[in-house]
Design a protein around this motif. Structure first.
Motif, PDB file in Angstrom:
ATOM      1  N   SER A  71       0.837  -1.196   0.000  1.00 30.08           N
ATOM      2  CA  SER A  71       0.000   0.000   0.000  1.00 30.08           C
ATOM      3  C   SER A  71       0.873   1.247   0.000  1.00 30.08           C
ATOM      4  N   ALA A  72       0.634   2.116  -0.979  1.00 24.96           N
ATOM      5  CA  ALA A  72       1.266   3.439  -1.046  1.00 24.96           C
ATOM      6  C   ALA A  72       0.215   4.386  -1.612  1.00 24.96           C
ATOM      7  N   GLN A  73       0.287   5.624  -1.198  1.00 25.05           N
ATOM      8  CA  GLN A  73      -0.688   6.610  -1.666  1.00 25.05           C
ATOM      9  C   GLN A  73      -0.115   7.379  -2.855  1.00 25.05           C
ATOM     10  N   LEU A  74      -0.704   7.155  -4.036  1.00 22.09           N
ATOM     11  CA  LEU A  74      -0.294   7.856  -5.251  1.00 22.09           C
ATOM     12  C   LEU A  74      -1.446   8.745  -5.695  1.00 22.09           C
ATOM     13  N   LYS A  75      -1.238   9.459  -6.794  1.00 20.74           N
ATOM     14  CA  LYS A  75      -2.307  10.263  -7.381  1.00 20.74           C
ATOM     15  C   LYS A  75      -2.401   9.930  -8.856  1.00 20.74           C
ATOM     16  N   ASP A  76      -3.631   9.991  -9.384  1.00 17.81           N
ATOM     17  CA  ASP A  76      -3.783   9.839 -10.821  1.00 17.81           C
ATOM     18  C   ASP A  76      -3.551  11.210 -11.471  1.00 17.81           C
ATOM     19  N   LEU A  77      -3.688  11.291 -12.776  1.00 20.21           N
ATOM     20  CA  LEU A  77      -3.364  12.534 -13.480  1.00 20.21           C
ATOM     21  C   LEU A  77      -4.345  13.665 -13.187  1.00 20.21           C
ATOM     22  N   SER A  78      -5.491  13.339 -12.619  1.00 19.08           N
ATOM     23  CA  SER A  78      -6.442  14.395 -12.246  1.00 19.08           C
ATOM     24  C   SER A  78      -6.273  14.803 -10.780  1.00 19.08           C
ATOM     25  N   GLY A  79      -5.309  14.188 -10.088  1.00 16.10           N
ATOM     26  CA  GLY A  79      -5.041  14.537  -8.696  1.00 16.10           C
ATOM     27  C   GLY A  79      -5.787  13.687  -7.681  1.00 16.10           C
ATOM     28  N   LYS A  80      -6.579  12.726  -8.158  1.00 14.21           N
ATOM     29  CA  LYS A  80      -7.334  11.849  -7.264  1.00 14.21           C
ATOM     30  C   LYS A  80      -6.386  10.852  -6.595  1.00 14.21           C
ATOM     31  N   PRO A  81      -6.506  10.665  -5.264  1.00 20.82           N
ATOM     32  CA  PRO A  81      -5.633   9.700  -4.580  1.00 20.82           C
ATOM     33  C   PRO A  81      -5.973   8.259  -4.960  1.00 20.82           C
ATOM     34  N   VAL A  82      -4.928   7.441  -5.032  1.00 22.30           N
ATOM     35  CA  VAL A  82      -5.074   6.022  -5.361  1.00 22.30           C
ATOM     36  C   VAL A  82      -4.211   5.227  -4.388  1.00 22.30           C
TER      37      VAL A  82
END
Length: 165
Positions: A27-38
Motif C-alpha cells: 500500500s502506497a498513496q499515489l495520485k492519478d493525473l487528475s489529482g485523485k488519490p489512489v
C-alpha cells in the motif's frame, strides 16, 4: 570462507526473489493525473492479469517501451482483457510533465504519479523501466528491468499463460 558467504548470499537472494513472486501489492498513496488519490493495494483488473510499468519522462528506454506497448495495447486488451498501469517516478518538480506526455502519446493507460518513489521503493524498484506482471489474484507473477526493442512481446505471452490457468 568468502566462497561460502557468496553462496549463502546468492541462495538468500534467490529465496527472496521467490517470495516476491507470491507477494501482494504493498500500500502506497499515489495520485492519478487528475489529482485523485489512489491506494496501490487496491490496484486490480477485475480478476484479470495486469501490468505495472514504472517509468520516468526522462527515461528513453521507458518511453520506447510504453510507445511499443501502446501500438498493440488495444489488441492485447481485446484478446485478454489485460490492462497496463504506468507509474511515473518523476520527482514533484517534474510531475507536471507527465500528463502532457501521456496526452501527446495518446496513452490509454491508467497513469499514476509516485513523486516520492514510495510505491517504487515498496516494490523494490531501483532502475526504470521496471515492469511487473500481476496475476488475477493481485500477486506478482513476474518482473523485469530494462527494455530492448521487441521485449514487450514477452508481456503478452506471460499474460496469455496466466489467462490459461
Amino acid at each position: 570462507m568468502k566462497l561460502i558467504s557468496r553462496i549463502f548470499l546468492v541462495a538468500a537472494l534467490a529465496l527472496a526473489g521467490g517470495a516476491t513472486a507470491s507477494a501482494q501489492l504493498p500500500s502506497a498513496q499515489l495520485k492519478d493525473l487528475s489529482g485523485k488519490p489512489v491506494d496501490t493495494a487496491t490496484l486490480s483488473n477485475d480478476g484479470k492479469p495486469f501490468v505495472i510499468s514504472f517509468f520516468a519522462t526522462w527515461c528513453k528506454p521507458c518511453l520506447r517501451e510504453l510507445k511499443a506497448i501502446h501500438e498493440v495495447y488495444p489488441d492485447w486488451q481485446d484478446e485478454t482483457g489485460m490492462k497496463l498501469i504506468a507509474v511515473s517516478i518523476d520527482e514533484a518538480q517534474n510531475a507536471s510533465k507527465v500528463k502532457p506526455l501521456a496526452d501527446a502519446e495518446g496513452w490509454d493507460y491508467e497513469v499514476l504519479l509516485d513523486p516520492n518513489s514510495d510505491f517504487a521503493r515498496a516494490m523494490g524498484v531501483n532502475n526504470v523501466p521496471h515492469v511487473f506482471i500481476i496475476d488475477g489474484e493481485g500477486r506478482i507473477a513476474e518482473q523485469k528491468v530494462g527494455y530492448t526493442d521487441g521485449s514487450e512481446g514477452h508481456l503478452i505471452e506471460k499474460i496469455r499463460e496466466l489467462e490459461s490457468k
